[in-house]
Design a protein around this motif. Structure first.
Motif, PDB file in Angstrom:
ATOM      1  N   TYR A 145       5.966   4.250  -1.174  1.00 14.20           N
ATOM      2  CA  TYR A 145       5.523   2.414  -1.356  1.00 14.20           C
ATOM      3  C   TYR A 145       4.829   2.178  -0.632  1.00 14.20           C
ATOM      4  O   TYR A 145       4.058   2.655   0.544  1.00 14.20           O
ATOM      5  CB  TYR A 145       6.399   1.727  -1.178  1.00 14.20           C
ATOM      6  CG  TYR A 145       6.206   0.368  -0.930  1.00 14.20           C
ATOM      7  CD1 TYR A 145       6.968   0.275  -1.921  1.00 14.20           C
ATOM      8  CD2 TYR A 145       6.593  -0.274   0.243  1.00 14.20           C
ATOM      9  CE1 TYR A 145       6.788  -1.742  -2.283  1.00 14.20           C
ATOM     10  CE2 TYR A 145       6.528  -1.393  -0.106  1.00 14.20           C
ATOM     11  CZ  TYR A 145       6.486  -2.843  -1.383  1.00 14.20           C
ATOM     12  OH  TYR A 145       6.514  -3.616  -1.027  1.00 14.20           O
ATOM     13  N   GLU A 146       3.585   1.636  -1.522  1.00 20.09           N
ATOM     14  CA  GLU A 146       2.172   1.732  -0.614  1.00 20.09           C
ATOM     15  C   GLU A 146       2.106   0.030   0.053  1.00 20.09           C
ATOM     16  O   GLU A 146       3.571  -0.811   0.102  1.00 20.09           O
ATOM     17  CB  GLU A 146       0.623   1.422  -1.640  1.00 20.09           C
ATOM     18  CG  GLU A 146       0.529   2.344  -2.296  1.00 20.09           C
ATOM     19  CD  GLU A 146      -0.541   1.950  -3.174  1.00 20.09           C
ATOM     20  OE1 GLU A 146      -0.982   1.386  -3.756  1.00 20.09           O
ATOM     21  OE2 GLU A 146      -0.385   3.105  -3.737  1.00 20.09           O
ATOM     22  N   CYS A 185       1.823  -4.342   0.830  1.00 20.47           N
ATOM     23  CA  CYS A 185       2.203  -4.772   0.254  1.00 20.47           C
ATOM     24  C   CYS A 185       2.375  -6.290   1.082  1.00 20.47           C
ATOM     25  O   CYS A 185       2.461  -5.847   2.172  1.00 20.47           O
ATOM     26  CB  CYS A 185       2.806  -4.745  -1.204  1.00 20.47           C
ATOM     27  SG  CYS A 185       2.838  -5.508  -2.275  1.00 20.47           S
ATOM     28  N   ASP A 186       3.082  -7.274   0.961  1.00 22.98           N
ATOM     29  CA  ASP A 186       2.690  -8.370   1.183  1.00 22.98           C
ATOM     30  C   ASP A 186       4.243  -8.013   2.380  1.00 22.98           C
ATOM     31  O   ASP A 186       3.848  -9.219   3.722  1.00 22.98           O
ATOM     32  CB  ASP A 186       3.704  -9.495   0.540  1.00 22.98           C
ATOM     33  CG  ASP A 186       1.997 -10.005  -0.521  1.00 22.98           C
ATOM     34  OD1 ASP A 186       1.271 -10.260  -0.258  1.00 22.98           O
ATOM     35  OD2 ASP A 186       2.681 -10.352  -1.716  1.00 22.98           O
ATOM     36  N   SER A 223       5.212  -5.854   3.783  1.00 23.15           N
ATOM     37  CA  SER A 223       4.816  -4.932   5.154  1.00 23.15           C
ATOM     38  C   SER A 223       3.744  -5.624   6.017  1.00 23.15           C
ATOM     39  O   SER A 223       3.406  -5.289   6.802  1.00 23.15           O
ATOM     40  CB  SER A 223       3.782  -3.609   4.766  1.00 23.15           C
ATOM     41  OG  SER A 223       4.566  -2.962   2.913  1.00 23.15           O
ATOM     42  N   TRP A 246      12.885   0.052  -2.813  1.00 17.91           N
ATOM     43  CA  TRP A 246      12.811  -1.814  -2.602  1.00 17.91           C
ATOM     44  C   TRP A 246      14.402  -1.963  -2.778  1.00 17.91           C
ATOM     45  O   TRP A 246      14.795  -2.821  -3.238  1.00 17.91           O
ATOM     46  CB  TRP A 246      11.756  -1.951  -4.391  1.00 17.91           C
ATOM     47  CG  TRP A 246      12.530  -1.363  -5.049  1.00 17.91           C
ATOM     48  CD1 TRP A 246      12.867  -1.191  -5.765  1.00 17.91           C
ATOM     49  CD2 TRP A 246      11.214  -0.896  -5.674  1.00 17.91           C
ATOM     50  NE1 TRP A 246      13.219  -0.941  -7.064  1.00 17.91           N
ATOM     51  CE2 TRP A 246      11.564   0.065  -7.178  1.00 17.91           C
ATOM     52  CE3 TRP A 246       9.709   0.065  -5.852  1.00 17.91           C
ATOM     53  CZ2 TRP A 246      11.176   0.104  -8.035  1.00 17.91           C
ATOM     54  CZ3 TRP A 246       9.122   0.764  -6.138  1.00 17.91           C
ATOM     55  CH2 TRP A 246       9.835   0.924  -7.424  1.00 17.91           C
ATOM     56  N   THR A 255       4.527 -15.599  -1.530  1.00 19.59           N
ATOM     57  CA  THR A 255       4.516 -15.392  -2.505  1.00 19.59           C
ATOM     58  C   THR A 255       5.073 -15.565  -3.842  1.00 19.59           C
ATOM     59  O   THR A 255       5.827 -16.869  -4.269  1.00 19.59           O
ATOM     60  CB  THR A 255       4.606 -13.297  -2.448  1.00 19.59           C
ATOM     61  OG1 THR A 255       6.252 -13.117  -2.832  1.00 19.59           O
ATOM     62  CG2 THR A 255       4.118 -13.005  -0.965  1.00 19.59           C
TER      63      THR A 255
END
Length: 278
Positions: free
Chosen positions: A46-47, A49-50, A52, A170, A229
């Protein structure tokens, strides 16, 4: 959920820092965090993102308290790319010279990715392939002064929970709570008397119920950051043992002082022999 809530219009601190900018109206540079361009990647990891970024924003927002807290042992559960644990190590830096950092992830690719991200930023953590903290709870019991976690919180079919690869990062099962509800008692066991837990949650996870469950275990809680978001509303919640009193953030009581740490030095050898990386 008790305590003060940060205004959602507050500047996205992590976004400013990622771009190497200064806080508006100030000539001073914000405390450094991990740079996205130096974060390692892997197709099964997982990269950042919001969620993180919200977690790192929360740590930055609470940085002054963390420095007063002077944590000795810090752990990230589910480190993924290594963005969060690297940011924590950087922002505490030389001002917490006794701090040692640990990270776990069930995904071996994530462990390797975290290692590369740490190395790219010149910081260190012991990294362990582990399901939450399986096999480490007894050895780390009551020792962690800071635990951070961005759990699998997305509501998904139950069969997706615990799958191999990136899905595990996730998939949270019904209401997104399957993994969260496993993490809470483990975090309780790991935290020192002065320990703090920072956790990302989603509105669908019923954060107020999570806070109530932790209150029954003797924890106070407050929202550090809220962020909306297009797809979700995130809450980063801080938990602390009420008998420790969050107001005594610079206190040195608890089982994880320097003397206690030195007595646990054999732990590092154990961790290295069980899959941790430099």
């Amino acid at each position: 959920m008790g305590g003060a809530t940060m205004d959602c219009t507050t500047i996205d601190v992590a976004a400013v820092e990622r771009k190497g900018l200064s806080r508006p109206g100030s000539s001073k540079t914000l405390p450094r965090i991990a740079q996205i361009k130096l974060v390692s990647q892997h197709p099964e990891v997982y990269e950042p993102c919001d969620d993180s970024f919200a977690l790192v924003d929360a740590l930055l927002a609470d940085r002054a308290n963390l420095l007063l807290h002077q944590p000795t042992l810090c752990l990230e559960i589910g480190s993924g790319s290594g963005y969060v644990i690297t940011s924590l190590a950087i922002m505490l830096g030389s001002e917490t010279p006794t701090a040692h950092f640990f990270a776990t992830d069930i995904n071996p690719h994530a462990v390797e990715t975290t290692r590369k991200t740490l190395e790219a930023h010149g910081v260190h953590a012991e990294i362990i392939v582990s399901d939450i903290a399986s096999g480490l709870q007894k050895r780390l019991k009551g020792m962690m002064d800071v635990v951070v976690v961005n759990p699998p919180y997305v509501p998904t079919p139950e069969e997706e929970v615990g799958q191999e690869g990136i899905t595990a990062s996730w998939a949270g099962g019904e209401n997104g709570r399957r993994v969260i509800d496993r993490i809470l008692p483990i975090a309780d066991e790991l935290l020192s008397e002065k320990g703090w837990l920072y956790m990302v949650t989603l509105t669908e996870n019923n954060p107020s119920e999570i806070c109530q469950l932790m209150r029954e275990k003797g924890y106070g809680s407050r929202i550090i950051v809220q962020r909306s978001t297009e797809e979700e509303r995130l809450h980063v919640i801080k938990f602390w043992r009420e008998k420790g009193d969050e107001g005594k953030e610079g206190s040195k009581f608890g089982g994880s002082g320097v003397g206690s740490w030195l007595s646990q030095l054999p732990l590092l050898s154990f961790l290295r022999n069980n899959g941790s990386s430099n």
